[in-house]
Design a protein around this motif. Structure first.
Motif, PDB file in Angstrom:
ATOM      1  N   ASN A 426       0.827  -1.206   0.000  1.00 28.22           N
ATOM      2  CA  ASN A 426       0.000   0.000   0.000  1.00 28.22           C
ATOM      3  C   ASN A 426       0.864   1.260   0.000  1.00 28.22           C
ATOM      4  O   ASN A 426       0.641   2.194  -0.788  1.00 28.22           O
ATOM      5  CB  ASN A 426      -0.911  -0.020   1.229  1.00 28.22           C
ATOM      6  N   ALA A 473      -6.406   6.614   0.308  1.00 27.16           N
ATOM      7  CA  ALA A 473      -6.028   5.201   0.243  1.00 27.16           C
ATOM      8  C   ALA A 473      -4.736   4.940   1.004  1.00 27.16           C
ATOM      9  O   ALA A 473      -4.599   3.923   1.692  1.00 27.16           O
ATOM     10  CB  ALA A 473      -5.881   4.762  -1.210  1.00 27.16           C
ATOM     11  N   ARG A 477      -6.959   3.147   3.645  1.00 31.07           N
ATOM     12  CA  ARG A 477      -7.423   1.948   2.936  1.00 31.07           C
ATOM     13  C   ARG A 477      -7.035   0.693   3.704  1.00 31.07           C
ATOM     14  O   ARG A 477      -5.926   0.568   4.201  1.00 31.07           O
ATOM     15  CB  ARG A 477      -6.811   1.907   1.532  1.00 31.07           C
ATOM     16  N   THR A 479      -7.806  -3.687   3.398  1.00 28.31           N
ATOM     17  CA  THR A 479      -8.470  -4.827   2.759  1.00 28.31           C
ATOM     18  C   THR A 479      -8.427  -6.088   3.617  1.00 28.31           C
ATOM     19  O   THR A 479      -9.363  -6.865   3.618  1.00 28.31           O
ATOM     20  CB  THR A 479      -7.818  -5.133   1.397  1.00 28.31           C
ATOM     21  N   LYS A 544     -13.617   8.568  -0.304  1.00 28.54           N
ATOM     22  CA  LYS A 544     -13.579   7.104  -0.214  1.00 28.54           C
ATOM     23  C   LYS A 544     -14.414   6.474  -1.320  1.00 28.54           C
ATOM     24  O   LYS A 544     -13.996   5.499  -1.958  1.00 28.54           O
ATOM     25  CB  LYS A 544     -14.081   6.658   1.156  1.00 28.54           C
ATOM     26  N   TYR A 547     -12.591   6.885  -4.598  1.00 29.58           N
ATOM     27  CA  TYR A 547     -11.469   5.955  -4.696  1.00 29.58           C
ATOM     28  C   TYR A 547     -11.970   4.533  -4.959  1.00 29.58           C
ATOM     29  O   TYR A 547     -11.342   3.775  -5.713  1.00 29.58           O
ATOM     30  CB  TYR A 547     -10.628   5.953  -3.419  1.00 29.58           C
ATOM     31  N   GLU A 551     -10.464   2.005  -7.723  1.00 31.93           N
ATOM     32  CA  GLU A 551      -9.928   0.673  -7.426  1.00 31.93           C
ATOM     33  C   GLU A 551     -10.716  -0.407  -8.157  1.00 31.93           C
ATOM     34  O   GLU A 551     -10.135  -1.390  -8.640  1.00 31.93           O
ATOM     35  CB  GLU A 551      -9.969   0.417  -5.923  1.00 31.93           C
TER      36      GLU A 551
END
Length: 738
Positions: A426, A473, A477, A479, A544, A547, A551
């Protein structure tokens, strides 16, 4: 009478010679590349029996174009996804072999009295094997479906990337004339910066562009568009200080991630072959027989390095990576030559005027010799292995076997490692994007508004609007949510996790300050950072969402080429591996069930999956019928697979990598002292039903049992290999651990 330009006469000679040697070498079953080099020698200035090329400078330009096409084609076959999939075995083997071979090559040059730069380039030339020659040799010898071929293919993928890195590093050293560590590190960081930037931007824009133009892209327009993109990247790479060949390779690897990759590769083939022939003929034109006689000793010594030292280094690397001795030796003796990348590295030294004139002919001579020896080295690998294996002490054999099995244990990546990996990726990716946008805006955007009173304010506002999603991000961000949650539960990991999260926010604020600092005084920049940070936090929800769209577009493009037939290289127990066979309509197994076909009983193989059109059957049961054109994913040893292949009337799609579905995996676990499996048979344990998998091997007290019977009882310390649905196997392993 009309007068033909000398260039057309030269092309007539080149293509005529290429046509003749192609036919001759095809007849002799020798690599055509070698024929092109010999043709270049015949029509070159060192051989006066035939007409000679007149405009060598023009031919060199054509040869440079040939290098671009060769590297563009290699990039199309490369792809960064394929790099990720080759696995640790190929990475460890390739890096070990390249490092040691470069060291020996450099030492050889110094021993011969050469200067530092010549010796360094010699090491780079000897370190990179020829993908073209090896793949062709595998085809001719019929060993594509053997396990060592997959290892060699993975090593070649890594070597391609290492060769690109070598070109950058050698250029830096050659220009500076020193081993300045700072300059080399900066060159590598610069390369990494632009690789990330080009790859991310390429994946984001190019697949979308090709998709929107799909109705206009017939064969002609697609070829022109792809070549335009290739030469655009060549120009960009040259502009930022890299070689044209690197730009071609990068664009090829970006297009390799698109759905048009196979079609572009097919359309490019004829053009690549044409200019590739010109390149290799130009290589032959540079051969001076007198110089080869004069430098016979270096040629002989370099050939010995490739035939003996380099295979030894590959064996060491492959064994270190956990491969059995047999696979390691077969791999090592397959990689005992040099080819196209070595020529390009040698040509790089000449173009920079930093290497001696004798280095290029030496590289060509060594390549010619080792091209001839490659098929024989591959054939001799099995007898040599048997000879060495027969003379090894039993305790050494047991030690190697134990080490090989131990390195193949598949352990689950810890949640902390997942968090760290995500953090690094990232930070690196978004730092590259943010820094590039800041440099672009302050260097090119700000001068556009120079006539306005508030030019710098406008530049900052536009820049922050573009940067906003990437700053979000970088800072927020996430995940790997489950991994983060699991780490947070652990008190010992909580403080480091907080520091990681906080550091990302600080880094985002730093980049905002970097933008303001390039345009304003420190005092105004500090105030601007505070105001901008507050505004971005207020708008964070909208940022967000925006983005998320970016993505989604990137991931859609990135996975566009992936289908259910994407390959995944996975480890297999002992000497077994997975390959695929397509059943022809004339196959004796058509219409039979797996039980009736008796494949396991007759050949010792297991069917891991059956692909039937769009249908995928993982771990099929014994009552599954076989139909024409079924693609069987088969697991077995080289001997078992070869025996099975001989019983098929027609088999295609045999690949050196594993064409297994991405949700089919192979795992190994050890039966613990408290395991519920102890004293239960494979059938009663219901492993097949619980994991949708198949037990393909058990090691007990040093004895390896492939394809154990269903009534075999599990014992403590059994090492069990199971192939099947990856998620179901992970659930089963977790249940057994609990």
């Amino acid at each position: 009478m009309l007068h033909l330009p000398a260039l057309i006469i030269d092309l007539t000679l080149i293509l005529g010679a290429a046509a003749a040697v192609t036919l001759i070498f095809k007849r002799l079953k020798q690599p055509v590349v070698l024929g092109y080099i010999i043709a270049g020698l015949i029509i070159g200035p060192s051989f006066n029996l035939f007409p000679t090329i007149l405009e060598t400078d023009s031919i060199k330009i054509w040869a440079d174009i040939g290098v671009i096409f060769l590297l563009f084609g290699l990039g199309l076959e490369f792809s960064f996804k394929r790099l990720i999939k080759v696995g640790g075995v190929a990475i460890v083997t390739a890096l070990t072999e390249v490092t040691l071979t470069m060291g020996v090559g450099f030492g050889l040059g110094r021993l011969l009295g050469w200067n530092t730069i010549d010796s360094l380039f010699l090491g780079g030339i000897l370190a990179i094997a020829s993908t073209t020659i090896i793949i062709r040799a595998f085809d001719e010898l019929g060993v594509k479906n053997q396990k060592f071929a997959s290892v060699v293919t993975g090593v070649l993928v890594i070597e391609d990337l290492v060769a690109v890195l070598l070109m950058v590093m050698l250029s830096t050293v050659a220009v500076s004339k020193t081993f300045a560590g700072g300059e080399m590190i900066m060159s590598v960081l610069k390369l990494a910066f632009f690789l990330v930037l080009w790859f991310v931007s390429g994946i984001f824009f190019l697949p979308t562009l090709l998709q929107k133009l799909r109705l206009l892209l017939n064969d002609e327009t697609l070829l022109i568009v792809s070549l335009a993109l290739c030469f655009l990247m060549v120009a960009l790479a040259t502009y930022v200080g890299f070689s044209p060949a690197l730009g071609a390779f990068i664009m090829g690897s970006i297009l390799a991630e698109t759905t048009k990759a196979e079609r572009i590769e097919h359309l490019l083939k004829s053009v690549k072959n044409l200019f590739g022939a010109i390149f290799f003929i130009s290589v032959g034109m540079l051969i001076d027989p007198q110089m080869m006689v004069q430098y016979a000793l270096p040629i002989f010594a370099a050939t010995l390095v490739l035939l003996f030292a380099k295979p030894l280094f590959v064996v060491f690397g492959a064994t270190l990576a956990g491969q059995p001795l047999r696979i390691a030796m077969q791999s090592g003796m397959s990689l005992s030559q040099i080819g196209e990348f070595s020529f390009i590295i040698a040509a790089l030294g000449l173009s920079l005027n930093v290497t001696s004139s004798f280095l290029y002919p030496i590289a060509v001579a060594v390549s010619v010799i080792t091209t001839f020896t490659t098929p024989y080295m591959i054939r001799l690998s099995e007898p040599v292995y048997k000879t060495i294996e027969g003379r090894l002490p039993q305790n050494i054999k047991n030690l190697l076997a134990k080490y090989s099995l131990g390195t193949q244990n598949i352990s689950e990546v810890s949640d902390w490692k997942k968090v760290l990996r995500f953090y690094l990726i990232n930070v690196i990716v978004f730092s590259v994007i943010i820094v590039f946008i800041i440099i672009l805006s302050t260097k090119y955007l700000e001068p556009l508004f120079s006539g306005y009173e508030w030019s710098r304010v406008i530049t900052v506002m536009v820049s922050l609007a573009v940067l906003a999603p990437f700053l979000w991000a970088l800072a927020f961000r996430r995940t790997q949510r489950q991994a983060y949650a699991n780490v947070w539960i652990n008190p010992a990991r909580r403080r480091p996790l907080i520091m990681l999260l906080f550091s990302r926010v600080l880094l985002a604020v730093f980049y905002i300050g970097f933008l303001f600092h390039r345009l304003f005084s420190p005092k105004i920049a500090l105030m601007g950072v505070v105001v901008a940070s507050i505004i971005l936090l207020i708008l964070s929800r909208r940022i967000k969402a925006f983005y998320g769209q970016i993505e989604l577009r990137f991931l859609t493009n990135y996975h566009a080429r992936e289908t259910e037939t994407d390959s995944k290289v996975i480890p297999t127990p002992w000497d077994t591996h997975i390959t695929s066979f397509v059943l022809s309509p004339q196959s004796p197994y058509i219409g039979k069930t797996l039980f009736e076909a008796r494949l396991r009983e007759d050949f010792g193989i297991n069917i891991a999956a059956i692909e039937r059109g769009d249908l995928l059957i993982n771990i099929p049961n014994r009552f599954e019928h076989l139909y024409p054109h079924d693609n069987l994913m088969v697991i077995g040893t080289d001997e078992q697979l070869n025996k099975f292949n001989k019983h098929l009337d027609d088999s295609v799609n045999e690949t050196p990598t594993v064409d297994i579905k991405k949700h089919v995996a192979l795992h190994q676990f050890t039966v613990g002292s408290r395991s519920p499996l102890i004293s239960k048979s494979i059938r009663i344990s219901k492993i097949r039903e619980r994991s949708k998998g198949l037990v393909v091997g058990i090691e007990r007290n040093g004895q390896r049992l492939l394809n154990p019977e269903s009534d075999m009882l599990f014992e403590e310390d059994d090492k069990v290999w199971i192939v099947g649905n990856e998620k179901r196997i992970q659930i089963l392993l977790k249940e057994l651990a609990d």
